[in-house]
Design a protein around this motif. Structure first.
Motif, PDB file in Angstrom:
ATOM      1  N   PHE A   5      -5.814   3.667  -1.525  1.00 11.57           N
ATOM      2  CA  PHE A   5      -6.237   4.874  -0.838  1.00 11.57           C
ATOM      3  C   PHE A   5      -5.337   6.038  -1.236  1.00 11.57           C
ATOM      4  O   PHE A   5      -4.147   5.873  -1.447  1.00 11.57           O
ATOM      5  CB  PHE A   5      -6.193   4.683   0.678  1.00 11.57           C
ATOM      6  CG  PHE A   5      -7.044   3.545   1.154  1.00 11.57           C
ATOM      7  CD1 PHE A   5      -8.417   3.672   1.210  1.00 11.57           C
ATOM      8  CD2 PHE A   5      -6.482   2.340   1.537  1.00 11.57           C
ATOM      9  CE1 PHE A   5      -9.212   2.631   1.644  1.00 11.57           C
ATOM     10  CE2 PHE A   5      -7.261   1.299   1.970  1.00 11.57           C
ATOM     11  CZ  PHE A   5      -8.639   1.440   2.020  1.00 11.57           C
ATOM     12  N   ASP A   6      -5.910   7.227  -1.282  1.00 15.38           N
ATOM     13  CA  ASP A   6      -5.129   8.425  -1.565  1.00 15.38           C
ATOM     14  C   ASP A   6      -4.399   8.878  -0.306  1.00 15.38           C
ATOM     15  O   ASP A   6      -4.842   8.627   0.809  1.00 15.38           O
ATOM     16  CB  ASP A   6      -6.042   9.559  -2.049  1.00 15.38           C
ATOM     17  CG  ASP A   6      -6.655   9.252  -3.412  1.00 15.38           C
ATOM     18  OD1 ASP A   6      -6.016   8.507  -4.179  1.00 15.38           O
ATOM     19  OD2 ASP A   6      -7.757   9.762  -3.685  1.00 15.38           O
ATOM     20  N   VAL A  12      -1.976   5.370   5.212  1.00 13.59           N
ATOM     21  CA  VAL A  12      -1.723   3.943   5.443  1.00 13.59           C
ATOM     22  C   VAL A  12      -0.227   3.691   5.519  1.00 13.59           C
ATOM     23  O   VAL A  12       0.249   2.951   6.380  1.00 13.59           O
ATOM     24  CB  VAL A  12      -2.378   3.088   4.338  1.00 13.59           C
ATOM     25  CG1 VAL A  12      -2.016   1.626   4.511  1.00 13.59           C
ATOM     26  CG2 VAL A  12      -3.881   3.258   4.348  1.00 13.59           C
ATOM     27  N   GLU A  49       0.826  -1.207   0.000  1.00  9.74           N
ATOM     28  CA  GLU A  49       0.000   0.000   0.000  1.00  9.74           C
ATOM     29  C   GLU A  49       0.859   1.255   0.000  1.00  9.74           C
ATOM     30  O   GLU A  49       1.842   1.360   0.704  1.00  9.74           O
ATOM     31  CB  GLU A  49      -0.926   0.010   1.205  1.00  9.74           C
ATOM     32  CG  GLU A  49      -1.864   1.176   1.244  1.00  9.74           C
ATOM     33  CD  GLU A  49      -2.833   1.235   0.073  1.00  9.74           C
ATOM     34  OE1 GLU A  49      -3.232   2.336  -0.278  1.00  9.74           O
ATOM     35  OE2 GLU A  49      -3.192   0.197  -0.468  1.00  9.74           O
ATOM     36  N   GLN A  50       0.466   2.216  -0.834  1.00 11.68           N
ATOM     37  CA  GLN A  50       1.142   3.493  -1.056  1.00 11.68           C
ATOM     38  C   GLN A  50       2.468   3.304  -1.787  1.00 11.68           C
ATOM     39  O   GLN A  50       3.324   4.165  -1.759  1.00 11.68           O
ATOM     40  CB  GLN A  50       1.379   4.259   0.252  1.00 11.68           C
ATOM     41  CG  GLN A  50       0.145   4.507   1.049  1.00 11.68           C
ATOM     42  CD  GLN A  50      -0.919   5.284   0.298  1.00 11.68           C
ATOM     43  OE1 GLN A  50      -0.650   5.991  -0.642  1.00 11.68           O
ATOM     44  NE2 GLN A  50      -2.154   5.108   0.724  1.00 11.68           N
TER      45      GLN A  50
END
Length: 75
Positions: free
Chosen positions: A54-55, A59, A47-48
């Protein structure tokens, strides 16, 4: 006077008997635990990064120390 045998003289506690748990009872919990572990691994490792659901960096910052602890590079 009570003796030491009285502690094991309970009809609700089987002494020496083992009961096997059927695979059908374990399988749903094993699948749930596996899916949850894979989701957690995704959030900690990916994530990321190149792929993000998600923007923002929320996270990434939340799991940042966990990434380094598990050996995932992030910067």
């Amino acid at each position: 006077m009570t003796s030491a045998v009285a502690a094991f003289d309970d009809s609700f506690i089987p002494v020496g008997a083992t009961a096997d748990i059927p695979l059908g009872d374990i399988a749903p919990w094993a699948v749930l635990a596996t899916v949850m572990a894979l989701i957690l691994l995704y959030f900690v490792s990916t994530e990321q990064g190149a792929f993000a659901l998600f923007d923002g960096m929320y996270v990434h910052e939340y799991v940042h120390d966990g990434r380094h602890l598990l050996g995932f590079p992030c910067h």
